[in-house]
Design a protein around this motif. Structure first.
Motif, PDB file in Angstrom:
ATOM      1  N   VAL A   1      -5.205   4.697  11.188  1.00 29.56           N
ATOM      2  CA  VAL A   1      -3.877   5.119  11.651  1.00 29.56           C
ATOM      3  C   VAL A   1      -3.742   6.694  11.787  1.00 29.56           C
ATOM      4  CG1 VAL A   1      -1.577   5.372  11.509  1.00 29.56           C
ATOM      5  CG2 VAL A   1      -2.258   3.147  10.750  1.00 29.56           C
TER       6      VAL A   1
ATOM      7  N   LEU B   1       4.073  -1.927   8.875  1.00 30.56           N
ATOM      8  CA  LEU B   1       2.490  -1.644   8.845  1.00 30.56           C
ATOM      9  C   LEU B   1       1.892  -2.209   7.540  1.00 30.56           C
ATOM     10  CD1 LEU B   1      -0.239  -1.541  10.462  1.00 30.56           C
ATOM     11  CD2 LEU B   1      -0.203   0.791   9.672  1.00 30.56           C
TER      12      LEU B   1
ATOM     13  N   ILE C   1       2.083   1.565  15.995  1.00 31.42           N
ATOM     14  CA  ILE C   1       1.033   0.696  16.229  1.00 31.42           C
ATOM     15  C   ILE C   1       2.027  -0.767  16.504  1.00 31.42           C
ATOM     16  CG2 ILE C   1      -0.264  -1.033  14.955  1.00 31.42           C
ATOM     17  CD1 ILE C   1      -0.117   2.231  13.488  1.00 31.42           C
TER      18      ILE C   1
ATOM     19  N   ASN D   1      -4.627   3.115  16.346  1.00 27.02           N
ATOM     20  CA  ASN D   1      -3.606   3.574  17.107  1.00 27.02           C
ATOM     21  C   ASN D   1      -4.365   4.583  18.265  1.00 27.02           C
ATOM     22  OD1 ASN D   1      -3.737   5.333  15.002  1.00 27.02           O
ATOM     23  ND2 ASN D   1      -1.389   5.808  15.190  1.00 27.02           N
TER      24      ASN D   1
ATOM     25  N   ILE E   1      -7.273  -0.627   8.925  1.00 25.44           N
ATOM     26  CA  ILE E   1      -6.830  -0.058  10.224  1.00 25.44           C
ATOM     27  C   ILE E   1      -6.695   1.360   9.896  1.00 25.44           C
ATOM     28  CG2 ILE E   1      -4.301  -0.837   9.465  1.00 25.44           C
ATOM     29  CD1 ILE E   1      -3.464  -0.674  12.409  1.00 25.44           C
TER      30      ILE E   1
ATOM     31  N   LEU F   1      -1.764  -6.284  16.604  1.00 22.14           N
ATOM     32  CA  LEU F   1      -2.421  -6.070  15.305  1.00 22.14           C
ATOM     33  C   LEU F   1      -2.395  -7.647  14.910  1.00 22.14           C
ATOM     34  CD1 LEU F   1      -4.267  -4.763  13.204  1.00 22.14           C
ATOM     35  CD2 LEU F   1      -1.989  -4.161  12.127  1.00 22.14           C
TER      36      LEU F   1
ATOM     37  N   ILE G   1      -2.425   0.282  19.762  1.00 25.47           N
ATOM     38  CA  ILE G   1      -1.413   1.359  19.830  1.00 25.47           C
ATOM     39  C   ILE G   1      -0.560   0.547  20.643  1.00 25.47           C
ATOM     40  CG2 ILE G   1      -1.959   2.698  21.894  1.00 25.47           C
ATOM     41  CD1 ILE G   1      -1.269   5.257  20.215  1.00 25.47           C
TER      42      ILE G   1
END
Ligand code: F0G
Length: 462
Positions: A185, A205, A163, A125, A183, A168, A146
């Motif tokens: 974050v 997420l 996110i 993000n 990922i 994604l 993001i």
């Protein structure tokens, strides 16, 4: 007389020691910033009056933390302060395994080397400078996922750090989950203006990544600030403590990198935390190469003790209320004066929109760099460029990255400055704004290869 309705926040501490500052004249400052190549990173700290370069390592420690320094166990191996820190990390964040590092980027290096293979994709993000560079050095490619609102300084979305799950999903579809080790974050998102991620977003997420076997690694550098925003803004959290929200955030993730120099109120320190025993073993092996033995990771015992105490202090509700309250106060002074800043006001500072502040300059003339230099000249306030200079160049094409956000960050150190300092800052920004049309751009005359914003030099355009 009408009774006053308003109830102000105030600091939950009193001041025990002060550090005297040197006052400078405008002539001295014009000379100093020219000698620094119009880069605020190259100024001498003693020439600065109010230092808003960063909130990193600039906090005031409490008397308890200073006392903690005296409890340093400086044994090479198995220092008792390591175990204090390990207990704090388990108690407040819930991670199983801890590897201390000298600061956040030390942890980013180890994590990237342990997790990333050449050709891997790391969605995140928004980028952070050191984080992305370590991912790239390990052979990975960062992809920004993001939400679009984050790139718009005027959007009032309450969780601009979120996110975009559709972005994604598209990345996963295009590259395949096997190419995505994790990922990354960040809470709160530094480069977006200190904007938080919502708990709902983290929950969704987690569901999505679990389906594909993708891990979530948290950059938890400013997690307490993110938790405070969740408490203030997200439905169902208003009665929850910052501490309990912090722990919930971590529970949706598989590990984290941490720069203790921000939330944790220390001048140096960081860590890598993991839940996976195998990855922990690999990381413990690697930390010896870059940082030091796995029970000190480049820190003195006393540093680990101070960080453990700082972690506890950082998650107290009254601390966060005053911390964010001060940032909000400055932001409100600036919005009242019509200064274009990133909204909503973020956690660790105020971000001035330099494209809007200096619309007559092109992005190649480095408007945020210019504005940071002007603020220093005006009142000895040191801010940081967070725009095209920070974004650097694309490693493959060699071209500048042109970030949508061209910002000057007025970062507020924790427990250091008073409300009167905030007034001085607001007045200085207004005075520069009043003469903005006369301000000229810069040209870069020296550019280092890595993280150029730290050492680049500029000259004023005629
Ligand atoms: N992640 C984030 C979100 C950060 O803001 C920083 C540092 C790091 C990682 C790296 O940590 O400095 O301890 O190595 N940010 C500082 C700043 C430098 O001024 O924003 P570090």
């Amino acid at each position: 007389m009408a009774r006053l309705e308003k109830r102000s926040w105030a600091e939950p501490f009193k001041i025990k020691m002060v550090e005297l500052l040197k006052m400078t004249t405008k002539e001295q400052r014009i000379k100093a910033i020219k000698e620094a190549g119009y880069n605020t990173f190259l100024l001498k700290s003693e020439d600065v009056y109010i230092d808003l370069l960063t909130d990193s390592g600039t906090s005031a420690m409490s008397d308890r933390q200073w006392a903690g320094l005296m409890q340093g166990d400086e044994a090479y191996a198995g220092s008792k302060n390591f175990y204090t820190l390990e207990r704090a990390v388990k108690k407040y964040y819930g991670y199983k395994y801890l590897i201390p590092t000298h600061q956040g980027r030390g942890a980013e290096n180890i994590l990237s080397q342990v997790m990333i293979k050449k050709g891997d994709i790391i969605p995140g993000n928004m980028y952070f400078t050191t984080t992305r560079l370590h991912q790239e050095l390990a052979g990975g490619t960062f992809i920004d996922v993001i939400i679009d609102e984050a790139h718009d300084s005027e959007s009032l979305h309450p969780f601009k750090g979120n996110i975009d799950l559709d972005k994604l999903k598209a990345v996963i579809k295009k590259h395949g989950p096997h190419r995505i080790p994790y990922i990354c974050v960040a809470v709160t998102v530094n480069m977006a203006g200190g904007q938080p991620v919502s708990m709902q977003n983290l929950k969704e997420l987690r569901a999505l990544t679990s389906k594909h076997g993708i891990k979530i690694m948290l950059d938890m550098t400013r997690i307490a600030e993110n938790a405070f925003f969740i408490q203030q803004r997200e439905k169902g959290f208003s009665r929850r403590s910052v501490a309990s929200i912090v722990k919930d955030i971590c529970s949706y993730t598989d590990g984290a990198t941490f720069s203790g120099k921000k939330d944790a109120l220390v001048n140096i320190g960081g860590f890598l935390a993991l839940n996976d025993a195998e990855k922990f073993e690999e990381a413990s092996n690697l930390v010896v190469v870059y940082e030091g033995l796995h029970t000190y990771g480049g820190l003195a015992g006393r540093d680990m003790e101070a960080m453990a105490i700082g972690i506890e202090e950082s998650v107290q509700d009254e601390h966060m209320k005053a911390r964010i309250g001060q940032v909000l106060y400055l932001g409100e002074q600036l919005t009242k004066a019509d200064i274009p800043i990133v909204l909503p006001i973020g956690g660790h500072g105020i971000f001035i929109d330099a494209k809007k502040f200096l619309p007559h300059l092109t992005q190649d003339q480095f408007p945020a760099q210019v504005l940071a230099a002007e603020l220093y000249e005006d009142a000895g306030i040191r801010a940081m460029e967070r725009g095209i200079v920070s974004a650097g160049r694309n490693a493959k094409t060699g071209n500048h990255y042109y970030p949508k956000l061209e910002l000057v960050r007025l970062t507020i150190p924790r427990r250091v400055y008073t409300q009167a300092h905030m007034d001085v800052i607001a007045e200085s920004v207004q005075s520069v704004y009043d003469r903005r049309n006369k301000i000229k751009g810069l040209a870069m005359i020296y550019e280092p290869k890595y993280l150029r914003f730290f050492q680049a030099r500029f000259k004023k355009l005629a």
